[in-house]
Design a protein around this motif. Sequence first.
Motif, mmCIF file in Angstrom:
data_model
loop_
_atom_site.group_PDB
_atom_site.id
_atom_site.type_symbol
_atom_site.label_atom_id
_atom_site.label_comp_id
_atom_site.label_asym_id
_atom_site.label_seq_id
_atom_site.Cartn_x
_atom_site.Cartn_y
_atom_site.Cartn_z
ATOM 1 N N PHE A 124 50.952 33.795 42.666
ATOM 2 C CA PHE A 124 49.980 34.480 41.826
ATOM 3 C C PHE A 124 48.812 35.136 42.553
ATOM 4 N N LEU A 125 48.514 34.734 43.763
ATOM 5 C CA LEU A 125 47.284 35.200 44.398
ATOM 6 C C LEU A 125 47.476 35.971 45.698
ATOM 7 N N GLU A 126 48.548 35.727 46.397
ATOM 8 C CA GLU A 126 48.738 36.359 47.702
ATOM 9 C C GLU A 126 48.748 37.890 47.612
ATOM 10 N N ARG A 156 45.338 39.549 46.566
ATOM 11 C CA ARG A 156 44.417 39.534 47.712
ATOM 12 C C ARG A 156 44.742 40.648 48.693
ATOM 13 N N SER A 157 46.022 40.967 48.847
ATOM 14 C CA SER A 157 46.422 41.987 49.816
ATOM 15 C C SER A 157 45.906 43.375 49.441
ATOM 16 N N GLU A 166 41.915 42.393 45.423
ATOM 17 C CA GLU A 166 41.646 42.115 44.016
ATOM 18 C C GLU A 166 41.857 40.641 43.735
ATOM 19 N N ASN A 167 41.251 40.156 42.659
ATOM 20 C CA ASN A 167 41.602 38.820 42.198
ATOM 21 C C ASN A 167 42.754 38.964 41.190
ATOM 22 N N TYR A 168 43.221 37.851 40.668
ATOM 23 C CA TYR A 168 44.390 37.875 39.781
ATOM 24 C C TYR A 168 44.149 38.755 38.545
ATOM 25 N N LEU A 169 43.013 38.574 37.884
ATOM 26 C CA LEU A 169 42.754 39.328 36.650
ATOM 27 C C LEU A 169 42.568 40.818 36.916
ATOM 28 N N GLN A 170 41.911 41.167 38.000
ATOM 29 C CA GLN A 170 41.769 42.581 38.347
ATOM 30 C C GLN A 170 43.140 43.206 38.581
ATOM 31 N N HIS A 171 43.987 42.465 39.281
ATOM 32 C CA HIS A 171 45.318 42.990 39.573
ATOM 33 C C HIS A 171 46.165 43.098 38.302
#
Length: 68
Positions: free
Chosen positions: A6-8, A11-12, A15-20
């Motif tokens: 969910f996060l890798e 981050r690349s 962005e955080n999860y919700l932004q992505h």
Amino acid sequence: MLDKVFLEHPRSVDENYLQHARFAAWFSLSLFAAGLAAAVHAVVPCLFEKTASRKIAQMYARTHNRGH
């Protein structure tokens, strides 16, 4: 494991999860709208003559350097 799933990737692209998730949802809806415009154009060529290609160009402009 959850971090990788969910996060890798968010981050690349800085962005955080919700932004992505928000960006991915916008991208999906934009693709759907462009596809719908292209489908209508296929049946009635005088409608939406440049809508799909313009939308794709806008999407490319917003995505081609993300995370760099």
